[in-house]
Design a protein around this motif. Structure first.
Motif, mmCIF file in Angstrom:
data_model
loop_
_atom_site.group_PDB
_atom_site.id
_atom_site.type_symbol
_atom_site.label_atom_id
_atom_site.label_comp_id
_atom_site.label_asym_id
_atom_site.label_seq_id
_atom_site.Cartn_x
_atom_site.Cartn_y
_atom_site.Cartn_z
ATOM 1 N N THR A 70 0.666 -1.156 -0.055
ATOM 2 C CA THR A 70 -0.091 -0.082 -0.059
ATOM 3 C C THR A 70 0.963 1.134 0.011
ATOM 4 O OG1 THR A 70 -1.857 -1.122 1.257
ATOM 5 C CG2 THR A 70 -1.961 1.258 1.080
ATOM 6 N N LEU A 71 1.964 1.245 0.666
ATOM 7 C CA LEU A 71 2.914 2.253 0.973
ATOM 8 C C LEU A 71 3.501 2.746 -0.436
ATOM 9 C CD1 LEU A 71 4.540 4.484 2.743
ATOM 10 C CD2 LEU A 71 6.189 2.527 2.873
ATOM 11 N N ILE A 72 3.882 1.908 -1.233
ATOM 12 C CA ILE A 72 4.505 1.785 -2.326
ATOM 13 C C ILE A 72 3.458 2.257 -3.587
ATOM 14 C CG2 ILE A 72 6.089 0.712 -4.288
ATOM 15 C CD1 ILE A 72 7.587 -0.553 -2.123
ATOM 16 N N LYS A 73 2.636 1.643 -3.460
ATOM 17 C CA LYS A 73 1.211 1.613 -4.399
ATOM 18 C C LYS A 73 0.851 3.145 -4.372
ATOM 19 C CE LYS A 73 -1.925 0.470 -7.576
ATOM 20 N NZ LYS A 73 -1.688 -0.047 -8.840
ATOM 21 N N ASP A 74 0.394 3.707 -3.219
ATOM 22 C CA ASP A 74 0.163 4.902 -3.087
ATOM 23 C C ASP A 74 1.204 6.064 -3.176
ATOM 24 O OD1 ASP A 74 -2.482 3.804 -2.276
ATOM 25 O OD2 ASP A 74 -2.073 4.248 -0.083
ATOM 26 N N ARG A 75 2.108 5.706 -2.924
ATOM 27 C CA ARG A 75 3.329 6.962 -2.980
ATOM 28 C C ARG A 75 3.863 6.919 -4.504
ATOM 29 N NH1 ARG A 75 6.008 7.823 1.885
ATOM 30 N NH2 ARG A 75 4.368 7.921 3.488
ATOM 31 N N VAL A 101 9.544 -5.297 -6.781
ATOM 32 C CA VAL A 101 8.881 -4.001 -7.295
ATOM 33 C C VAL A 101 8.992 -4.066 -8.951
ATOM 34 C CG1 VAL A 101 8.845 -1.611 -7.426
ATOM 35 C CG2 VAL A 101 9.233 -2.769 -5.301
ATOM 36 N N LEU A 102 7.815 -4.060 -9.642
ATOM 37 C CA LEU A 102 8.210 -3.850 -11.247
ATOM 38 C C LEU A 102 8.367 -2.582 -11.591
ATOM 39 C CD1 LEU A 102 5.331 -6.333 -12.261
ATOM 40 C CD2 LEU A 102 7.712 -6.849 -12.004
#
Length: 499
Positions: A70-75, A101-102
């Protein structure tokens, strides 16, 4: 594409593959009957209950995974997928979480710096306690950190990890027998990590994927004579204690002379899963490989040589150093001798001797606490165990792999309806529901009858007698277990949350 249930039935029951084994089993038949084997396997399962994944540990790890995703997707707006032993459900309490991570290949360095700084800034901002963040700028770039005292490794574009996850989950479903493959991996991994200290690619020892392939080979050549993870452990130690690593490399279907490489044909061992099965796995669960090197030596020979079933140019044993090979050989030999002694004593003393064989594993994990959960768990020796589920979310894993292939332009999409506004997850959905997903679905519809007529190998080496049909009949049955429709695991939602 032909219906895979039929294809895989034929491929697993048809003939054999590979070369005569250079490693003859040295131990004679143990003086133990089927009833005592059942008692020994039951005690081994009690030991497994103290170290295998349980609901509370799955939940703890799932919360960490969801937090990072969620952190990486949102930011940053990018996808993060899970691979390795956590989704496979073969992790130890001390095991880490592997995420990938893609990102475009030329953006890995910049993204790694950004992500590393972002995680460092999270320290103290949430209840997840992100600590010890460090960026390893090696050939395989990875960010290491600790979240809630669990190690987390975040890599980039690790498509091979997604491929291996789908492949090993597929193998486990075909072998069946109440996840014999996964339970064997956990028991053997515990022995390698806690008892003999020979597991860990980062320290020049055996990698976890290499260990899984070693276990796969043992079950593949001895399927009909193995009735539980303890029997697999015994075969594993017995077989590899006398394996000629100086002259042979190990494939899933049998040993191959190093001098004959790159030719890996000529193995005629009697196996449960044959070359056709693995070719079809390569077709679906792999990514394009680079062209063969000009000198022709496409398999890099090291000291401990194991051929990756999905990519024959990949040596899974490359992490093992020359000095550590001797350490591993000694551990296998000593372990085989000790386990034979355990299984040769009268039944009334076998149980506590087996506990002593796994003394370090139980000392660390059997006292009512786990490294990966905060609350107390059931202690070993109480006659009770924590709820556990080893079934994986094969549909979710496959969707992650398809998405990764699409992201890197490795999947053709002529079958996508033209003239439509399609998102990346629309493409994944069409692929997974189309004919091209028949392979991975072959045993998800409850059609296990096609597997019950597969040819049973008599196995090689030390004979382990059949169990009498009493309790544990289902667990140690010759027939692969029926696999129910998926998904049901909570991790399914983590992978598919944007579909």
């Amino acid at each position: 594409m032909a219906d895979l249930q039929e294809r895989m039935s034929l491929s697993s029951s048809s003939s054999s593959s590979s070369s005569s084994s250079p490693s003859s089993l040295s131990l004679s038949t143990l003086p133990i009957d089927g009833e005592l084997w059942m008692v020994a396997e039951e005690r081994a399962q009690e030991i497994l209950n103290a170290i295998q994944p349980v609901f509370v540990s799955d939940r703890s790890r799932s919360e960490i995974i969801h937090y990072v995703q969620t952190l990486i997707k949102d930011r940053l707006g990018i996808e993060v997928f899970l691979f390795g032993s956590v989704p496979l459900k073969t992790y130890l309490p001390d095991g880490d979480i592997d995420l990938t991570v893609l990102t475009p290949q030329d953006k890995e360095e910049d993204l790694a710096d950004t992500l590393c700084n972002m995680l460092k800034a999270e320290d103290g901002k949430s209840g997840f306690y992100v600590t010890d963040v460090q960026y390893i700028a090696a050939q395989v770039k990875v960010i290491k950190c600790s979240i809630r005292n669990i190690a987390v490794d975040i890599s980039f574009n690790q498509m091979a990890g997604l491929c291996a996850l789908c492949f090993l989950e597929q193998v486990d479903q075909v072998f069946g027998r109440d996840h014999l493959f996964k339970r064997s991996i956990i028991l053997i991994k515990a022995w390698c990590y806690y008892e003999s200290r020979i597991l860990g690619a980062n320290t020049g020892l055996i990698s976890t994927y290499a260990l899984a392939v070693l276990v796969l080979h043992i079950i593949n050549i001895s399927y009909s004579s193995l009735f539980g993870p303890l029997a697999v452990l015994f075969k594993f130690l017995d077989y590899y204690a006398s394996f000629d690593w100086d002259n042979y490399c190990l494939t899933v279907n049998g040993p191959v002379l190093i001098s004959s490489l790159p030719d890996m044909t000529g193995n005629d061992a009697d196996v449960f899963l044959n070359e056709k099965f693995f070719r079809e796995c390569i077709e679906l669960y792999s990514v394009p490989t680079k062209a063969v090197e000009a000198n022709g030596h496409f398999f890099p020979v090291k000291h401990f040589n194991i051929v990756d079933p999905l990519k024959h140019s990949n040596n899974l044993g490359r992490s093992v150093t020359k000095g550590n090979l001797q350490r591993i050989r000694h551990a296998f030999t000593l372990g085989a001798r000790k386990l034979k002694d355990v299984l040769s004593v009268p039944g009334e003393t076998m149980g506590w001797k087996l506990e002593k064989f796994f003394s370090s594993s139980l000392e660390r994990n059997g006292k009512g606490q786990r490294q990966d959960v905060e609350e107390p768990v059931v202690a070993f020796g109480t006659g009770r165990s924590e709820p556990s589920e080893l079934r994986g979310d094969v549909e979710g894993y496959f969707k992650s792999l398809v998405y990764g292939k699409w992201f890197h332009g490795e999947t053709q999409h002529k079958w996508i309806p033209q003239g439509q506004d399609t998102s990346s997850w629309d493409i994944v959905r069409w692929f997974v529901t189309g004919q091209k997903n028949v392979f991975y679905r072959r045993n998800l519809n409850g059609s296990s009858n096609s597997f019950q007529n597969m040819r049973r190998s008599r196995g090689t080496g030390t004979y382990i007698p059949e169990m009498s049909q009493q309790s544990y009949t289902d667990r140690f049955s010759n027939k692969p277990s029926r696999v129910n429709p998926l998904p049901s695991a909570s991790q399914s939602q983590l992978v598919k949350q944007n579909i």
